[in-house]
Design a protein around this motif. Structure first.
Motif, mmCIF file in Angstrom:
data_model
loop_
_atom_site.group_PDB
_atom_site.id
_atom_site.type_symbol
_atom_site.label_atom_id
_atom_site.label_comp_id
_atom_site.label_asym_id
_atom_site.label_seq_id
_atom_site.Cartn_x
_atom_site.Cartn_y
_atom_site.Cartn_z
ATOM 1 N N ILE A 66 30.535 85.048 -39.316
ATOM 2 C CA ILE A 66 29.490 85.269 -38.478
ATOM 3 C C ILE A 66 28.213 85.925 -38.968
ATOM 4 C CG2 ILE A 66 28.876 86.396 -36.142
ATOM 5 C CD1 ILE A 66 30.949 84.367 -35.819
ATOM 6 N N ALA A 67 27.038 85.336 -38.505
ATOM 7 C CA ALA A 67 25.630 85.834 -39.280
ATOM 8 C C ALA A 67 24.893 86.252 -37.777
ATOM 9 C CB ALA A 67 25.013 85.099 -39.951
ATOM 10 N N THR A 68 23.876 87.307 -38.004
ATOM 11 C CA THR A 68 23.027 87.566 -36.934
ATOM 12 C C THR A 68 21.616 87.292 -37.615
ATOM 13 O OG1 THR A 68 23.088 89.867 -37.616
ATOM 14 C CG2 THR A 68 24.379 88.980 -35.638
ATOM 15 N N PHE A 79 26.058 76.861 -37.130
ATOM 16 C CA PHE A 79 25.748 76.548 -35.799
ATOM 17 C C PHE A 79 25.275 78.009 -35.074
ATOM 18 C CE2 PHE A 79 29.301 73.928 -37.059
ATOM 19 C CZ PHE A 79 28.680 72.633 -37.189
ATOM 20 N N THR A 80 23.909 77.916 -34.490
ATOM 21 C CA THR A 80 23.735 79.009 -33.803
ATOM 22 C C THR A 80 24.012 78.970 -32.216
ATOM 23 O OG1 THR A 80 22.000 79.424 -35.398
ATOM 24 C CG2 THR A 80 21.719 80.578 -33.032
ATOM 25 N N GLY A 81 24.582 80.138 -31.998
ATOM 26 C CA GLY A 81 24.851 80.036 -30.315
ATOM 27 C C GLY A 81 24.809 81.515 -29.676
ATOM 28 N N THR A 82 25.631 81.721 -28.900
ATOM 29 C CA THR A 82 25.676 82.975 -28.229
ATOM 30 C C THR A 82 27.225 83.751 -28.481
ATOM 31 O OG1 THR A 82 23.960 82.456 -26.803
ATOM 32 C CG2 THR A 82 25.398 84.357 -25.898
ATOM 33 N N VAL A 83 27.183 85.073 -28.643
ATOM 34 C CA VAL A 83 28.472 85.791 -28.446
ATOM 35 C C VAL A 83 28.973 85.745 -27.139
ATOM 36 C CG1 VAL A 83 29.724 87.941 -29.009
ATOM 37 C CG2 VAL A 83 27.841 87.065 -30.639
ATOM 38 N N ALA A 84 30.147 85.213 -26.781
ATOM 39 C CA ALA A 84 30.620 85.375 -25.582
ATOM 40 C C ALA A 84 31.428 86.639 -25.525
ATOM 41 C CB ALA A 84 31.470 84.041 -25.509
ATOM 42 N N LYS A 85 32.283 86.899 -26.309
ATOM 43 C CA LYS A 85 32.914 88.002 -26.269
ATOM 44 C C LYS A 85 33.525 88.526 -27.560
ATOM 45 C CE LYS A 85 37.329 86.061 -25.517
ATOM 46 N NZ LYS A 85 38.719 86.048 -24.515
ATOM 47 N N VAL A 86 33.678 89.926 -27.634
ATOM 48 C CA VAL A 86 34.368 90.543 -29.037
ATOM 49 C C VAL A 86 35.317 91.253 -28.304
ATOM 50 C CG1 VAL A 86 33.603 92.196 -30.577
ATOM 51 C CG2 VAL A 86 31.741 90.857 -29.794
ATOM 52 N N VAL A 87 36.474 91.272 -28.932
ATOM 53 C CA VAL A 87 37.692 91.781 -28.765
ATOM 54 C C VAL A 87 37.979 92.812 -29.857
ATOM 55 C CG1 VAL A 87 40.121 92.025 -28.341
ATOM 56 C CG2 VAL A 87 38.626 89.936 -27.583
ATOM 57 N N SER A 88 37.825 94.100 -29.802
ATOM 58 C CA SER A 88 37.991 94.958 -30.883
ATOM 59 C C SER A 88 39.430 95.298 -30.987
ATOM 60 C CB SER A 88 37.076 96.117 -30.507
ATOM 61 O OG SER A 88 37.056 97.183 -31.543
ATOM 62 N N GLY A 89 39.923 95.446 -32.575
ATOM 63 C CA GLY A 89 41.031 95.729 -32.915
ATOM 64 C C GLY A 89 41.057 97.071 -33.797
ATOM 65 N N ASN A 92 40.562 94.662 -37.491
ATOM 66 C CA ASN A 92 39.752 93.425 -37.332
ATOM 67 C C ASN A 92 39.321 93.326 -35.985
ATOM 68 O OD1 ASN A 92 40.045 92.211 -40.042
ATOM 69 N ND2 ASN A 92 42.025 91.392 -39.436
ATOM 70 N N ASP A 93 38.094 92.557 -35.774
ATOM 71 C CA ASP A 93 37.660 92.196 -34.224
ATOM 72 C C ASP A 93 37.786 90.662 -34.148
ATOM 73 O OD1 ASP A 93 37.172 94.705 -34.013
ATOM 74 O OD2 ASP A 93 34.844 94.694 -33.994
ATOM 75 N N GLU A 94 37.882 90.215 -33.132
ATOM 76 C CA GLU A 94 37.967 88.697 -32.546
ATOM 77 C C GLU A 94 36.697 88.654 -32.002
ATOM 78 O OE1 GLU A 94 41.270 86.305 -30.945
ATOM 79 O OE2 GLU A 94 40.027 86.948 -28.955
ATOM 80 N N VAL A 95 35.809 87.660 -32.520
ATOM 81 C CA VAL A 95 34.461 87.332 -32.010
ATOM 82 C C VAL A 95 34.675 85.845 -31.493
ATOM 83 C CG1 VAL A 95 32.020 87.343 -32.468
ATOM 84 C CG2 VAL A 95 33.466 89.069 -33.575
ATOM 85 N N THR A 96 34.147 85.730 -30.423
ATOM 86 C CA THR A 96 34.056 84.153 -29.808
ATOM 87 C C THR A 96 32.390 84.140 -29.553
ATOM 88 O OG1 THR A 96 36.060 84.277 -28.784
ATOM 89 C CG2 THR A 96 34.502 82.747 -27.821
ATOM 90 N N ASP A 101 29.240 73.531 -25.314
ATOM 91 C CA ASP A 101 30.470 73.608 -24.531
ATOM 92 C C ASP A 101 31.597 73.953 -25.464
ATOM 93 O OD1 ASP A 101 30.579 71.018 -25.702
ATOM 94 O OD2 ASP A 101 31.319 70.044 -23.959
ATOM 95 N N CYS A 102 31.159 74.160 -26.900
ATOM 96 C CA CYS A 102 32.299 74.655 -27.896
ATOM 97 C C CYS A 102 32.348 76.069 -28.211
ATOM 98 C CB CYS A 102 31.882 74.080 -29.386
ATOM 99 S SG CYS A 102 32.162 72.409 -29.449
ATOM 100 N N GLU A 103 33.481 76.517 -28.161
ATOM 101 C CA GLU A 103 33.833 78.125 -28.385
ATOM 102 C C GLU A 103 34.291 78.070 -29.963
ATOM 103 O OE1 GLU A 103 34.236 80.598 -24.381
ATOM 104 O OE2 GLU A 103 36.199 79.997 -25.689
ATOM 105 N N PHE A 104 33.540 78.917 -30.791
ATOM 106 C CA PHE A 104 34.211 79.127 -32.125
ATOM 107 C C PHE A 104 34.779 80.381 -32.168
ATOM 108 C CE2 PHE A 104 31.433 75.542 -33.075
ATOM 109 C CZ PHE A 104 31.981 75.004 -34.340
ATOM 110 N N VAL A 105 36.076 80.946 -32.457
ATOM 111 C CA VAL A 105 36.462 82.164 -32.848
ATOM 112 C C VAL A 105 36.811 82.512 -34.183
ATOM 113 C CG1 VAL A 105 38.564 83.496 -32.250
ATOM 114 C CG2 VAL A 105 37.944 81.748 -30.559
ATOM 115 N N ALA A 106 36.190 83.630 -34.255
ATOM 116 C CA ALA A 106 36.160 84.336 -36.010
ATOM 117 C C ALA A 106 37.175 85.544 -35.806
ATOM 118 C CB ALA A 106 34.887 84.618 -36.298
#
Length: 137
Positions: A66-68, A79-89, A92-96, A101-106
């Protein structure tokens, strides 16, 4: 078959650029996303890949960066898009990130997520090396 890979994108092969050992395969997912994979010529033959054929791109969440900020880089999939959610651990964090209509999970380190100040609604860029993309047909 069920697989654990978080990023699974169905699309159609737009182009195959054959090399001596490896080939570049462009898979159109939607109007905003065309994923490039680099795979062996042997895999092209075994999967019987050809332009117009349906295929599936698989990308492990740990292979998604992920880059900003705007960057120039060698990665083929940017690909540039919008952060849908961040699940903090704890570690590690899970960033969608949503792109059309595509969701990339990192899965990125908590420290990286914090240094980028990632929050829902923020613009973000997804980066994936072509060699990290697995194709299935």
């Amino acid at each position: 078959m069920k697989i654990s890979c978080r990023n699974q994108f169905a699309g159609q092969i737009a182009a195959i650029n054959k090399g001596a050992v490896n080939s570049e395969v462009a898979l159109t997912i939607n109007e905003q996303v065309q994923i490039t994979a680099v795979i062996t010529n042997q895999s092209i033959e075994r999967l019987e890949l050809a332009e117009g054929k349906d295929a599936l791109a698989l990308i492990k969440a740990s292979d998604v960066m992920i880059a900003t900020d705007a960057l120039r880089m060698s990665a083929r999939n940017v690909f540039t898009g919008t952060v849908a959610k961040v699940v903090s651990g704890e570690v590690n964090d899970e960033v969608t990130v949503t792109i059309g209509d595509c969701e990339f999970v990192a899965i990125i380190t908590k420290a990286s997520s914090q240094s980028l100040s990632l929050t829902a609604g923020q613009a973000a860029t997804v980066v994936v090396k072509a060699s990290s993309v697995i194709l299935a047909a």
